[in-house]
Write an enzyme that holds these catalytic residues in place. Structure first.
Site, PDB file in Angstrom:
ATOM      1  N   ASN A 159      -7.939  -3.158  14.104  1.00 34.44           N
ATOM      2  CA  ASN A 159      -9.333  -3.327  13.662  1.00 34.44           C
ATOM      3  C   ASN A 159      -9.499  -4.465  12.658  1.00 34.44           C
ATOM      4  O   ASN A 159     -10.562  -4.639  12.081  1.00 34.44           O
ATOM      5  CB  ASN A 159      -9.862  -2.026  13.055  1.00 34.44           C
ATOM      6  CG  ASN A 159      -9.150  -1.630  11.763  1.00 34.44           C
ATOM      7  OD1 ASN A 159      -8.247  -2.336  11.308  1.00 34.44           O
ATOM      8  ND2 ASN A 159      -9.563  -0.524  11.172  1.00 34.44           N
ATOM      9  N   GLU A 219      -9.799  -1.706   5.052  1.00 33.68           N
ATOM     10  CA  GLU A 219     -10.444  -1.461   6.336  1.00 33.68           C
ATOM     11  C   GLU A 219     -11.719  -2.305   6.456  1.00 33.68           C
ATOM     12  O   GLU A 219     -12.233  -2.801   5.449  1.00 33.68           O
ATOM     13  CB  GLU A 219     -10.789   0.034   6.458  1.00 33.68           C
ATOM     14  CG  GLU A 219      -9.585   0.966   6.369  1.00 33.68           C
ATOM     15  CD  GLU A 219      -8.709   0.959   7.633  1.00 33.68           C
ATOM     16  OE1 GLU A 219      -8.776   0.003   8.429  1.00 33.68           O
ATOM     17  OE2 GLU A 219      -7.932   1.926   7.800  1.00 33.68           O
ATOM     18  N   HIS A 278      -7.703  -4.859   9.764  1.00 34.85           N
ATOM     19  CA  HIS A 278      -7.370  -4.606   8.356  1.00 34.85           C
ATOM     20  C   HIS A 278      -6.103  -5.349   7.950  1.00 34.85           C
ATOM     21  O   HIS A 278      -5.215  -5.589   8.774  1.00 34.85           O
ATOM     22  CB  HIS A 278      -7.283  -3.104   8.031  1.00 34.85           C
ATOM     23  CG  HIS A 278      -6.098  -2.372   8.610  1.00 34.85           C
ATOM     24  ND1 HIS A 278      -6.195  -1.096   9.112  1.00 34.85           N
ATOM     25  CD2 HIS A 278      -4.791  -2.715   8.741  1.00 34.85           C
ATOM     26  CE1 HIS A 278      -4.997  -0.689   9.513  1.00 34.85           C
ATOM     27  NE2 HIS A 278      -4.136  -1.653   9.315  1.00 34.85           N
ATOM     28  N   ASP A 326       0.820  -1.212   0.000  1.00 27.40           N
ATOM     29  CA  ASP A 326       0.000   0.000   0.000  1.00 27.40           C
ATOM     30  C   ASP A 326       0.856   1.265   0.000  1.00 27.40           C
ATOM     31  O   ASP A 326       2.079   1.200   0.136  1.00 27.40           O
ATOM     32  CB  ASP A 326      -0.977  -0.005   1.189  1.00 27.40           C
ATOM     33  CG  ASP A 326      -0.367  -0.595   2.465  1.00 27.40           C
ATOM     34  OD1 ASP A 326       0.872  -0.602   2.576  1.00 27.40           O
ATOM     35  OD2 ASP A 326      -1.130  -1.046   3.338  1.00 27.40           O
TER      36      ASP A 326
HETATM   37  C1  F6R Z   1       1.223  -1.847   6.124  1.00 29.30           C
HETATM   38  C2  F6R Z   1      -0.085  -2.460   6.166  1.00 29.30           C
HETATM   39  C3  F6R Z   1      -0.919  -2.500   7.402  1.00 29.30           C
HETATM   40  C4  F6R Z   1      -0.132  -2.826   8.665  1.00 29.30           C
HETATM   41  C5  F6R Z   1      -1.051  -2.742   9.881  1.00 29.30           C
HETATM   42  C6  F6R Z   1      -0.327  -3.048  11.164  1.00 29.30           C
HETATM   43  O1  F6R Z   1       1.783  -1.972   4.826  1.00 29.30           O
HETATM   44  O2  F6R Z   1      -0.489  -2.906   5.163  1.00 29.30           O
HETATM   45  O3  F6R Z   1      -1.928  -3.463   7.237  1.00 29.30           O
HETATM   46  O4  F6R Z   1       0.422  -4.096   8.562  1.00 29.30           O
HETATM   47  O5  F6R Z   1      -1.596  -1.467   9.958  1.00 29.30           O
HETATM   48  O6  F6R Z   1       0.605  -2.031  11.402  1.00 29.30           O
HETATM   49  P1  F6R Z   1       1.702  -2.198  12.544  1.00 29.30           P
HETATM   50  O7  F6R Z   1       2.544  -3.343  12.151  1.00 29.30           O
HETATM   51  O8  F6R Z   1       2.473  -0.906  12.502  1.00 29.30           O
HETATM   52  O9  F6R Z   1       0.956  -2.415  13.805  1.00 29.30           O
END
Ligand code: F6R
Length: 262
Positions: free
Chosen positions: A135, A142, A137, A66
């Site tokens: 959450n 989301e 995702h 992303d």
């Molecule tokens: C990042 C991504 C997100 C993260 C998620 C967890 O490329 O795609 O899905 O993996 O937000 O983030 P952290 O690891 O910072 O808790």
């Protein structure tokens, strides 16, 4: 789905790195899907150590999940910059083989379509590393996302902007509102998935993704549809798993079966 519970984040990173390294070593032109955020950092550290010990990544192509809309590669928190810092440089990948969706494109929909085409042209993703949001995702899909979605523009959830404010001087308003993200359908096309989650803040998402009903309320439940998904968690992130005894039993007996006929 295989659930591996390990004592801490370093052990989780070592385990995930081992799976990814075996895929890289087994493929003539490996294609690795990479995640940003905190969860994969221990995995990248371990992979860098394996590269230092001789793992050849010279033919490895990488695709990020992303990117924020409106942050150019020059912004230190753009995922272009994060992937360059944490993945490309650390592992010594060829920068020409590392792809991140173009969140600065004038035509964002065309950029998303081009990203899907680039993944297909590379032969598809062999192994996708994932984190999970509190959450539920994956990527920036989301809750409410289509489980069949392709790379597209999404709006971040307010809670995700609050969670990611730590990368933007603590100000949720400084976190972009929109992003480009691989879809859940895109992620499910990877031949193998490895999700790493650590810390108590992920415990509910981990329990739901592994054991909860499949649905858009928790996009990570889509991993239940994948035939080769491994979830690597530490004790804190495993705290709400109801079937913990079974996961540990299965892990401890993983090598007991007879080898397949040659
Ligand atoms: C990042 C991504 C997100 C993260 C998620 C967890 O490329 O795609 O899905 O993996 O937000 O983030 P952290 O690891 O910072 O808790």
């Amino acid at each position: 789905m295989e659930i591996i519970v390990l004592p801490d984040a370093d052990a989780a990173g070592r385990h995930a790195a081992g799976i990814i390294a075996r895929t890289i070593a087994a493929r003539p032109r490996p294609v690795v899907g990479v995640a940003t955020g905190s969860s994969p950092l221990a995995t990248y550290r371990e992979l860098a150590a394996l590269v230092a010990r001789g793992l050849d990544v010279s033919r490895t192509t990488a695709f990020a999940l992303d990117e924020y809309v409106g942050l150019g590669p020059e912004h230190p928190q753009s995922y272009h910059a994060v992937v360059d810092r944490e993945v490309t440089r650390r592992l010594g990948l060829d920068p020409g083989r590392v792809h991140v969706p173009d969140g600065s494109a004038r035509d964002l929909e065309a950029a998303c379509a081009a990203y899907e085409q680039a993944i297909t042209a590379a032969g598809g993703v062999d192994i996708q590393l994932l984190g999970v949001g509190a959450n539920g995702h994956i990527g920036f899909n989301e809750p409410g996302s289509s489980l069949g979605s392709a790379t597209r523009v999404k709006t971040l959830a307010p809670g995700t902007r609050r969670d990611n404010a730590r990368f933007f001087g603590g100000d949720p308003e400084a976190v972009p509102v929109h992003c480009l993200t691989q879809g859940i359908g895109t992620i499910l096309r990877a031949r193998r998935l490895v999700l790493v989650a650590t810390g108590a803040a992920k415990a509910q998402a981990v329990a739901t993704l592994a054991e909860g009903p499949l649905g858009a309320y928790c996009p990570a439940t889509a991993l239940q549809l994948h035939p080769e998904a491994t979830v690597v968690v530490d004790e804190e992130a495993a705290a709400q798993l109801a079937l913990r005894e079974y996961y540990d039993f299965a892990r401890d007996h993983a090598r007991d079966l007879p080898a397949p006929p040659a």
